[in-house]
Structures are given as structure tokens and as C-alpha cells.
Write an enzyme that holds these catalytic residues in place. Structure first.
Site, short mmCIF file in Angstrom:
data_model
loop_
_atom_site.label_atom_id
_atom_site.label_comp_id
_atom_site.label_asym_id
_atom_site.label_seq_id
_atom_site.Cartn_x
_atom_site.Cartn_y
_atom_site.Cartn_z
N ASP A 84 0.85 -1.20 0.00
CA ASP A 84 0.00 0.00 0.00
C ASP A 84 0.88 1.25 0.00
O ASP A 84 2.11 1.15 -0.09
CB ASP A 84 -0.98 0.00 1.19
N TYR A 301 -3.40 -9.53 3.04
CA TYR A 301 -3.06 -8.25 3.66
C TYR A 301 -4.28 -7.58 4.28
O TYR A 301 -5.34 -7.52 3.66
CB TYR A 301 -2.42 -7.34 2.61
N HIS A 347 -6.04 -4.59 -5.35
CA HIS A 347 -6.03 -5.17 -4.01
C HIS A 347 -7.04 -6.30 -3.88
O HIS A 347 -7.87 -6.51 -4.74
CB HIS A 347 -6.31 -4.08 -2.98
#
Ligand SMILES: [Zn+2]
Ligand SMILES: [Zn+2]
Length: 664
Positions: A84, A301, A347
Site C-alpha cells: 500500500d 493483507y 487489491h
């Protein structure tokens, strides 16, 4: 001697990745950021395009030298920090400060599995300049706000206070809610419930119906007398079925977790606060020792706002659902969930890395908190790819003279995703509670015009309730709905407000302190635009647009700084010290005492300060529980937040987060 150097930000992650990559790679941890804006100055050259002045964090200097030494003998250097903005920026800093001029490649992956890490190394790339720009932009905005607001708070309230950009908006929401609660006046109302039955099958057929209308108007019963008079009028009336409505309803599977929904559900179901949820999730992501010689990563994540799932994981989970629950529970096509506008498509949602590793199979290797969060993430992921639950909802209108009763019932036809992920009692949403009541009310088969037997009429007293205080869960929901905050910021926002003692978490709910009220009021008065919800949401969007390459950092900073500077100049010229008087007097000079906040909390000071330096603690009135102490407990603040300490400090070092019950 390994040929390649890989840098990550945490030691556990280094270990997990080290095991995957094998002996050709040496994996070391940077322990987070290596450079940052300086501690004691603004560190931003406003007149020179807001240029940031980054410096090496003093405690990282040794590490920096070590890393340079390591790198000398390596062929290739990779940075594998988190996928990120923050991770990209940490990686970039390392490249710039440690290995300037060397060839450093970025690898990023959303889960620490051999497959994902392997693919990421094959796709090693240059750093994403836009992502770094967005992170630097946020850092500069927050620094400007923090740096200029703090001295104003010192001038008005007390030294040592500080205020952040997005936290201040969250504080405002909490303070506004508290004022609504204070202004709320509760009013009484009554409900009447009839227990009815089919005359021939009394026992099994009993069900409940609530009085909804009187003379075609909504039933509004204000007093006990009114309720009792209705009950007595209804005693000998005929209860007749007027209309029966039946509809089949579907409840669709929830999306797999993203950061905000995981934090909300972990609070609702496990009573984890947002910081705890993130801490435990990070452990699961970075790797847990499950009996081999090195840890393995168990979830994807945990900072994400995308509900997407990798195609391989969908194939795997569909097979698993078919095996465990049966083919009927697998939808024809995979369920697809829509991401919010700001979400990053690349993502992934938070899900288990291996569906084959059931929570039960890992029970011996996880601690209690890790187990419970893993179970929640695991079950939510299974549910997300299951068929909807189906209900038969029944509504029956029943007339008794001019009174209309309504019975609601709901019958589960097909369990669907509820087989994997059940809503529990702790659910905060009120709609869910309703659903439960309906499921409990079993309505027997009825016919229009059928006359029912009346078993009991029960009047009950109720009071209207003020809006509830925010919890971690409902605050995150509100911030998300308003477009404020991002996956990486929800938990730190709440944590920071508590640390500064602007808010206290009591039984899971966020209560503003007196200091919190004062700080918020000052910001609302002098910086209305800066802590405006809509303005803050727009700034967040613009930071996203920097990341997408649609906007330049400088434009966003300029747009923010102009209104900020205007408010700042006005505040600096006009702000005055706030004096809070009391009815107590100084025992040294007789002048009145006033309330002040200091580094360690609230205290009483002589109004003639600095001529008279007398001061007094404000005690809670509760005796110190330490043996033979005799002191009283006092509210204190420290760098780690609020606590109760003893008035005999430093002689007595008793401390407690809560006020102990006073003993007789
Ligand atoms: Zn005095
Ligand atoms: Zn004591």
C-alpha cells in the site's frame, strides 16, 4: 553467502519470507520507516512548493549503516514492504537513503504464500511514483495541521495538547453525538401485545400480535391509564384475521472482509477494539509458527478497501463449500462484490490464504485472540461465496373492533450462507434484532376471516432512547460513509483520540472528555472549514487522485493551505486563554482557584499565577487501595493515555485504568 538482499518492514515477515525464498536470498527488516519529517520543526518549505525536509530517524542510524554493509556484497536488492501507500513510501525511502544510485526493485504481494511471493518476484518492478506522491502529500498535510494547531491549543487551553487533521473531524462527530444525547429528553410510551391462538389447537398455535393502529391511525399510547383502558375494552372483543401476506425473501451473502467491515464485525462479535483487531490481523498476515520450523502467513493483507478475491481462491473455496456443506450451497456463478469508488482494484479482500486450513486445525498453534479473529475471517470468506438464505415472511393483520393488530413471523426455508456465518446476539444493527423476533414468532396456518382465541393482553412500558454513543464499530462505519479515513487510518484515529485523552472508551463506547469538548469547540470556532466533514472527504478523494496520477501533489496542498492559512491568521490574532473559574480559594493567598490542564492532567491553580505558584490536584474522592496509603486517586494523563494515580505519588506508585470500587 546469499546473492540477493530483500528488505521488509518487520522481523516476523522477514522470517516467513526467508523460509519461502530459500538460501539465495537474505531477508532483513527495516523496522518501519527510516526517514521522516524532523521532530522539532515544521520540516516543510511552504514557499518552495511545500518541499518536505526528510531526515533519518535518529534511532535508525545504526540500522542504516548495517543495511549499506549488507548490500555491498549482493547482486540484487529487492524491497518487499507492504502493498500500500505506506509500504511503497517506506520502500522508496530505503532506496533513496540507503542505496542511492543502486538498482533497487520493488516487489509487492497481498499474501505471504510461496505462490504469491514467487509471482511477485517474477513481476519485480520500479517504484510507483504516484503512490509515493500521495503518501508524501498526506504526510505534509497532516504535519502542517499538527504543527500550527498545537501552539494555538497551548495558548487557549494547555501546553502539550495537539490536534490532527482527520482525528479532529472524528472528535467533532463524537462531541456532536454527546451533545445530542445531553439534549435528549426521554418520553414514555406503551405497547399492547396480544397472545392469540386457533381455538381448536390452543397450545401449539399460540403467537403474538402487536397493536399497530386505532381507528386507522398509528397507535400512540402515552400513559399506563390509556394502555389499561385499551386492554379492558379489548377483553371481550372478537379477534378476526383480516389479511394474510406471505412473501419469500432472500438475504444475500455478505462480501468478504475489507478493513472497515473486519474492524466493525470484530467489535460486534468479539468485542475487539479497532487497534487490537489490526494487531492480531497483522500477526496472522505476517506469519504464525504452525509446527514447521518457520512461520507461515495465514491471511491476505489486512489493510484494504477492495472486496475482490483472486480467481484461484474462488475456485478453491467453491470446492470446499461443496465438500463441507453440499452442492446446494454453491451458487451457479461466483458471487461478485462491488468496490467503492476509491478502492484499489489490484487489491484483495481479507481472506484465509489456505481454505484447507480450517480454524479447528490451527487451534493448537494460535492464541485465543488469533484463533477467534481467524475463525471470523475464515467463516466470513466461506459465506461470501455461498448461496443466499431464503425466508418465508408472514404478516397477518388482525382486527378487533376499531383496533388493528399485526403479527410478523419469519420462517427459514434455506439456510444458505448462514450455515457458515451466523449473526449473533451482539449484533448492533436494530434491523437484525427485528429479524430474530420474527423468527421466534411461529404463526400457524390461518385463513382470512378466521376468528381467533385471545389468551392474554400485555401492556408494556417503554421510553424513547437517545441516539447511542459511538463504538469503534459505529464510528468506523460513520467515517467510511462520510468518505473520511482509509483502511490504514481508521484504527489510528481512535487510538490517537484516546491517547490524548480527548475520548475515553467506557464499556466499548466512546465518551468525549471535558478536554475533548474544549478542543473540539475551539477547532469548530476557529477552523470550521478544516474540520468540515465534506471538505475532509474531498481532501481524501484528492489524495486518491494523486495516487491515480490525475492530480499533482502541489495542487492539492495549495488548495488546502489557502483556507487553512486564513483561519490560522485569524486564530493567531484573536485566540485568548480560556479561564475556568471554581468556587474554591487558594489556601496561601486567598485568591480564587481556577482549573488548568497540564502535561499530567487537570489541576487547580491559583488565579494569581505566576505571583502565587500554589496548585492543587483534583481528586476523584476515591481512597487509594494500596495498603496503609491513605491517599486519594487522581485523574492523570501520560504519553500512554489516561489513568488514575495516587495523590501520594511518588511515595505511592499505585495506578489503575479504572476507578476501583471504594471499600467501606
Ligand atoms: Zn494563591
Ligand atoms: Zn496510594
Amino acid at each position: 553467502m546469499s546473492k540477493n538482499l530483500v528488505i521488509v518492514e518487520s522481523p516476523t515477515k522477514a522470517k516467513t519470507i526467508g523460509k519461502i525464498l530459500g538460501p539465495d536470498f537474505s531477508v532483513v527488516s527495516s523496522m518501519g520507516h527510516i526517514i521522516d519529517l524532523p521532530q522539532k520543526e515544521l520540516g516543510v518549505d511552504i514557499d518552495n512548493k511545500f518541499k518536505p525536509k526528510y531526515v533519518v530517524i535518529p534511532t535508525r542510524k545504526k540500522l542504516l549503516t548495517q543495511l549499506r554493509k549488507e548490500a555491498k556484497l549482493k547482486e540484487k536488492i529487492y524491497v518487499a514492504t507492504d502493498p500500500d501507500r505506506e509500504g511503497e513510501a517506506i520502500g522508496w525511502q530505503i532506496k533513496e537513503k540507503v542505496f542511492k544510485g543502486k538498482d533497487v526493485l520493488r516487489v509487492s504481494f497481498h499474501e505471504i504464500t510461496p505462490h504469491a511471493v514467487g509471482e511477485a518476484f517474477k513481476a519485480a518492478r520500479e517504484f510507483d511514483a504516484n503512490m509515493i506522491e500521495a503518501q508524501v502529500g498526506r504526510r505534509i498535510l497532516d504535519r502542517i495541521v499538527g504543527y500550527f494547531l498545537s501552539p494555538l491549543l497551548w495558548k487557549k487551553l494547555a501546553r502539550g495538547l495537539s490536534a490532527g487533521r482527520v482525528q479532529s473531524v472524528a472528535l467533532k462527530l463524537i462531541v456532536e453525538r454527546e451533545r445530542q444525547i445531553q439534549a435528549f429528553t426521554s418520553s414514555e410510551y406503551w405497547e399492547v401485545v396480544a397472545e392469540l391462538f386457533k381455538p381448536k389447537v390452543f397450545g401449539e398455535s399460540k403467537f403474538c400480535a402487536k397493536l399497530e393502529k386505532i381507528d386507522h391511525k398509528k397507535a400512540e399510547i402515552k400513559t399506563k391509564d390509556d394502555a389499561e383502558s385499551i386492554v379492558s375494552q379489548l377483553k371481550d372483543k372478537e379477534f378476526k384475521v383480516l389479511e394474510i401476506k406471505q412473501t419469500e425473501k432472500k438475504r444475500y451473502a455478505p462480501a468478504p472482509f475489507i478493513t472497515s467491515t473486519m474492524q466493525q464485525e470484530a467489535f460486534n462479535k468479539l468485542r475487539f477494539n479497532a487497534s487490537k483487531t489490526m494487531l492480531v490481523a497483522q500477526q496472522l498476515y505476517e506469519g504464525i509458527d504452525i509446527g514447521g520450523d518457520n512461520p507461515i502467513g495465514l491471511i491476505t493483507y489486512m489493510r484494504t478497501d477492495s472486496p475482490n478475491t483472486a480467481p484461484e481462491a474462488i475456485i478453491e473455496v467453491r470446492e470446499h463449500i461443496g465438500r463441507i456443506f453440499g452442492k446446494d450451497f454453491v451458487p451457479e456463478k461466483p458471487n461478485v462484490f462491488k468496490a467503492k469508488k476509491s478502492a484499489q482494484q489490484a487489491h484483495e479482500a481479507i481472506r484465509p490464504s489456505y481454505v484447507s486450513r480450517s480454524p479447528e486445525s490451527l487451534k493448537d498453534f494460535l492464541n485465543h485472540d488469533q484463533f477467534r479473529l481467524y475463525e471470523l475471517i475464515y467463516n466470513r470468506f466461506l459465506a461470501s461465496q455461498m448461496k443466499p438464505a431464503e425466508f418465508l415472511a408472514t404478516t397477518v393483520d388482525i382486527a378487533a373492533d376499531k383496533y388493528l393488530f399485526v403479527a410478523n413471523g419469519s420462517h427459514l426455508l434455506f439456510e444458505g450462507f448462514l450455515a457458515a456465518y451466523n449473526k449473533t446476539e451482539e449484533e448492533e444493527k436494530e434491523g437484525e434484532e427485528d429479524e430474530k423476533e420474527k423468527t421466534k414468532n411461529v404463526i400457524p396456518p390461518l385463513a382470512q376471516g378466521e376468528v381467533l382465541g385471545l389468551d392474554k393482553l400485555t401492556p408494556s412500558q417503554h421510553f424513547t432512547k437517545p441516539p447511542p454513543r459511538f463504538s469503534d464499530s459505529s464510528l468506523i462505519k460513520a467515517l467510511e460513509e462520510e468518505g473520511i479515513g482509509r483502511p490504514s487510518t481508521y484504527a489510528p484515529i481512535i487510538y490517537t483520540l484516546i491517547l490524548r485523552d480527548y475520548v475515553r472508551r467506557i464499556k466499548g463506547y466512546l465518551n468525549p472528555t471535558e478536554l475533548g469538548f474544549k478542543v473540539s469547540d475551539m477547532l469548530v470556532e476557529y477552523f470550521p472549514k478544516i474540520i468540515d466533514v465534506r471538505f475532509t472527504a474531498i481532501m481524501e478523494e484528492k489524495l486518491d487522485e494523486i495516487e491515480e496520477g490525475k492530480l499533482k501533489r502541489i495542487e492539492v496542498l495549495k488548495e488546502f493551505y489557502a483556507p487553512f492559512k486564513e483561519s490560522l491568521d485569524f486564530a493567531q490574532a484573536n485566540i485568548k486563554k480560556e479561564v475556568i473559574t471554581t468556587d474554591q480559594f487558594c489556601d496561601k493567598c486567598g485568591k480564587s482557584l481556577i482549573v488548568k490542564w497540564g502535561r499530567r492532567g487537570k489541576f487547580l491553580s491559583c488565579s494569581d499565577f505566576p505571583t502565587c505558584k500554589n496548585s492543587k490536584s483534583i481528586t476523584s474522592g476515591v481512597k487509594c487501595p494500596a495498603e496503609n496509603c491513605g491517599g486519594e486517586l487522581i485523574e492523570r494523563r501520560s504519553k500512554r493515555g489516561f489513568f488514575f494515580g495516587c495523590s501520594n505519588f511518588p511515595k505511592c506508585t499505585f495506578t489503575s485504568r479504572t476507578l476501583p470500587q471504594e471499600k467501606e
